[in-house]
Design a protein around this motif. Structure first.
Motif, mmCIF file in Angstrom:
data_model
loop_
_atom_site.group_PDB
_atom_site.id
_atom_site.type_symbol
_atom_site.label_atom_id
_atom_site.label_comp_id
_atom_site.label_asym_id
_atom_site.label_seq_id
_atom_site.Cartn_x
_atom_site.Cartn_y
_atom_site.Cartn_z
ATOM 1 N N LEU A 287 0.822 -1.212 0.000
ATOM 2 C CA LEU A 287 0.000 0.000 0.000
ATOM 3 C C LEU A 287 0.853 1.259 0.000
ATOM 4 O O LEU A 287 0.697 2.143 -0.852
ATOM 5 N N ILE A 288 1.753 1.355 0.976
ATOM 6 C CA ILE A 288 2.564 2.568 1.109
ATOM 7 C C ILE A 288 3.581 2.664 -0.021
ATOM 8 O O ILE A 288 3.759 3.732 -0.634
ATOM 9 N N ALA A 289 4.238 1.544 -0.339
ATOM 10 C CA ALA A 289 5.225 1.555 -1.425
ATOM 11 C C ALA A 289 4.576 1.903 -2.759
ATOM 12 O O ALA A 289 5.210 2.524 -3.626
ATOM 13 N N GLY A 290 3.330 1.526 -2.939
ATOM 14 C CA GLY A 290 2.642 1.826 -4.192
ATOM 15 C C GLY A 290 1.926 3.161 -4.194
ATOM 16 O O GLY A 290 1.206 3.476 -5.152
ATOM 17 N N GLY A 291 2.093 3.930 -3.145
ATOM 18 C CA GLY A 291 1.482 5.256 -3.096
ATOM 19 C C GLY A 291 0.004 5.257 -2.765
ATOM 20 O O GLY A 291 -0.670 6.276 -2.925
ATOM 21 N N LYS A 292 -0.524 4.141 -2.300
ATOM 22 C CA LYS A 292 -1.948 4.057 -1.963
ATOM 23 C C LYS A 292 -2.232 4.470 -0.520
ATOM 24 O O LYS A 292 -3.389 4.583 -0.113
ATOM 25 N N ALA A 293 -1.204 4.632 0.269
ATOM 26 C CA ALA A 293 -1.311 5.105 1.648
ATOM 27 C C ALA A 293 -0.003 5.811 1.972
ATOM 28 O O ALA A 293 0.982 5.698 1.228
ATOM 29 N N SER A 294 0.022 6.541 3.068
ATOM 30 C CA SER A 294 1.232 7.263 3.458
ATOM 31 C C SER A 294 1.905 6.570 4.632
ATOM 32 O O SER A 294 1.275 5.805 5.376
ATOM 33 N N ALA A 295 3.200 6.837 4.807
ATOM 34 C CA ALA A 295 3.945 6.225 5.901
ATOM 35 C C ALA A 295 3.339 6.592 7.251
ATOM 36 O O ALA A 295 3.387 5.799 8.204
ATOM 37 N N ALA A 296 2.750 7.779 7.332
ATOM 38 C CA ALA A 296 2.130 8.208 8.591
ATOM 39 C C ALA A 296 0.960 7.329 8.988
ATOM 40 O O ALA A 296 0.599 7.252 10.166
ATOM 41 N N ASP A 297 0.362 6.637 8.019
ATOM 42 C CA ASP A 297 -0.786 5.783 8.328
ATOM 43 C C ASP A 297 -0.402 4.588 9.198
ATOM 44 O O ASP A 297 -1.258 3.992 9.848
ATOM 45 N N LEU A 298 0.872 4.228 9.209
ATOM 46 C CA LEU A 298 1.316 3.141 10.087
ATOM 47 C C LEU A 298 1.206 3.529 11.557
ATOM 48 O O LEU A 298 1.224 2.656 12.434
ATOM 49 N N GLU A 299 1.078 4.813 11.831
ATOM 50 C CA GLU A 299 0.940 5.280 13.199
ATOM 51 C C GLU A 299 -0.517 5.263 13.682
ATOM 52 O O GLU A 299 -0.792 5.613 14.828
ATOM 53 N N LEU A 300 -1.434 4.844 12.806
ATOM 54 C CA LEU A 300 -2.850 4.806 13.184
ATOM 55 C C LEU A 300 -3.180 3.617 14.065
ATOM 56 O O LEU A 300 -4.279 3.541 14.627
ATOM 57 N N PHE A 301 -2.250 2.662 14.164
ATOM 58 C CA PHE A 301 -2.495 1.475 14.990
ATOM 59 C C PHE A 301 -1.203 1.034 15.653
ATOM 60 O O PHE A 301 -0.101 1.455 15.259
ATOM 61 N N HIS A 302 -1.320 0.205 16.675
ATOM 62 C CA HIS A 302 -0.182 -0.305 17.428
ATOM 63 C C HIS A 302 -0.199 -1.826 17.388
ATOM 64 O O HIS A 302 -1.266 -2.451 17.312
ATOM 65 N N LEU A 303 0.965 -2.419 17.470
ATOM 66 C CA LEU A 303 1.108 -3.868 17.444
ATOM 67 C C LEU A 303 1.817 -4.325 18.711
ATOM 68 O O LEU A 303 2.870 -3.789 19.072
ATOM 69 N N THR A 304 1.231 -5.296 19.411
ATOM 70 C CA THR A 304 1.827 -5.739 20.663
ATOM 71 C C THR A 304 1.423 -7.174 20.991
ATOM 72 O O THR A 304 0.424 -7.688 20.479
ATOM 73 N N ASP A 305 2.224 -7.792 21.861
ATOM 74 C CA ASP A 305 1.902 -9.109 22.419
ATOM 75 C C ASP A 305 1.658 -9.036 23.920
ATOM 76 O O ASP A 305 1.415 -10.061 24.554
ATOM 77 N N ASP A 306 1.728 -7.827 24.464
ATOM 78 C CA ASP A 306 1.676 -7.649 25.908
ATOM 79 C C ASP A 306 0.325 -7.078 26.324
ATOM 80 O O ASP A 306 -0.078 -6.008 25.844
ATOM 81 N N VAL A 307 -0.354 -7.766 27.221
ATOM 82 C CA VAL A 307 -1.684 -7.326 27.667
ATOM 83 C C VAL A 307 -1.602 -5.968 28.345
ATOM 84 O O VAL A 307 -2.404 -5.063 28.061
#
Length: 271
Positions: free
Chosen positions: A238-258
């Motif tokens: 998405l981002i590499a193809g210009g369909k989204a921006s790098a800033a959009d990765l900041e819209l969510f968080h990824l974790t394994d910790d409760v």
């Protein structure tokens, strides 16, 4: 039919015919029929037989209207009213999504219980789709911690019903009404591993945040092994193809910790 009943029926039909004729008759000095139905005046060939009350109370009328769009609008409106009424006084809440197919003896189910419990201990009600699997786990954890456990069910061809850990349950016919409730009464989302329904809810939430339809709305993806492939695709396609921006990765968080998941929700909703 007995003679008495036949005479009564004939008399009623005769009276109805006479009334209809009177209704379509012209007022004195006027050369066309006229009928007042509430604030509406109908004349000439627009005059309708019978009255509004008569048509309402006539059980012999057609029933196709039940399946028409005007009636659907009323049913959709009633679902919004019921949802708003049930949840308006809920207080701070977090919606937890995940697969209905998550096994009870799985690590993901245990994580759902832990997340539900931690959210309740942090002062949040827990909202799920009310079904089995990951949804049941989150509701169960919230209940064990003394929190409020909410289930928003949906009518499906394969009936699920609300899980036994739901304290407040609302069943919906329409997905879009149900999804509005997930967002309107939640401060954020925690997304456990799930299928197409979970992805639908996840991407709708991301879109609402990206387009600023909602603000200060944290989205936490729980389970790095499960979600990393999707995140890599967003970054590499998405981002590499210009369909989204790098800033959009900041819209969510990824974790394994409760604790981290709950801290992210708490931090952003209080900040």
């Amino acid at each position: 039919m007995s003679t008495a009943r036949r005479d009564t029926s004939n008399a009623q039909e005769a009276a109805a015919a006479a009334n209809e004729a009177a209704e379509r008759s012209s007022p004195p000095g006027q050369g066309w029929p006229e009928r007042h139905t509430g604030p509406v005046v109908r004349r000439r060939d627009q005059v309708q037989a019978g009255t509004t009350d008569q048509r309402l109370l006539d059980s012999r009328g057609p029933s196709e209207w039940v399946h028409g769009d005007p009636w659907r609008v009323m049913r959709i409106q009633s679902e919004f009213v019921e949802g708003f009424g049930a949840l308006a006084e809920l207080g701070p809440a977090v919606s937890v999504f995940g697969s209905a197919r998550t096994p009870v003896d799985s690590v993901e189910y245990a994580a759902g219980i832990a997340i539900g419990r931690a959210l309740a201990e942090a002062g949040f009600a827990v909202i799920t789709g009310g079904g089995p699997g990951a949804m049941e786990a989150a509701n169960k954890g919230a209940g064990e911690a003394g929190g409020v456990s909410v289930g928003l069910g949906i009518e499906l061809p394969f009936e699920q019903g609300l899980n036994p850990y739901v304290d407040i349950g609302v069943n919906f016919r329409y997905f879009f009404v149900r999804k509005t409730m997930f967002v309107k009464y939640a401060r954020g989302f925690v997304v456990l591993p799930g299928g197409f329904g979970t992805l639908d809810e996840l991407f709708e939430a991301i879109t609402l945040v990206q387009t600023k339809k909602v603000t200060r709305f944290p989205i936490v993806l729980f389970g790095t092994a499960y979600w990393s492939g999707l995140v890599d695709w967003v970054r590499g396609t998405l981002i590499a193809g210009g369909k989204a921006s790098a800033a959009d990765l900041e819209l969510f968080h990824l974790t394994d910790d409760v604790d981290e998941a709950v801290a992210l929700v708490t931090k952003e909703t209080e900040g």
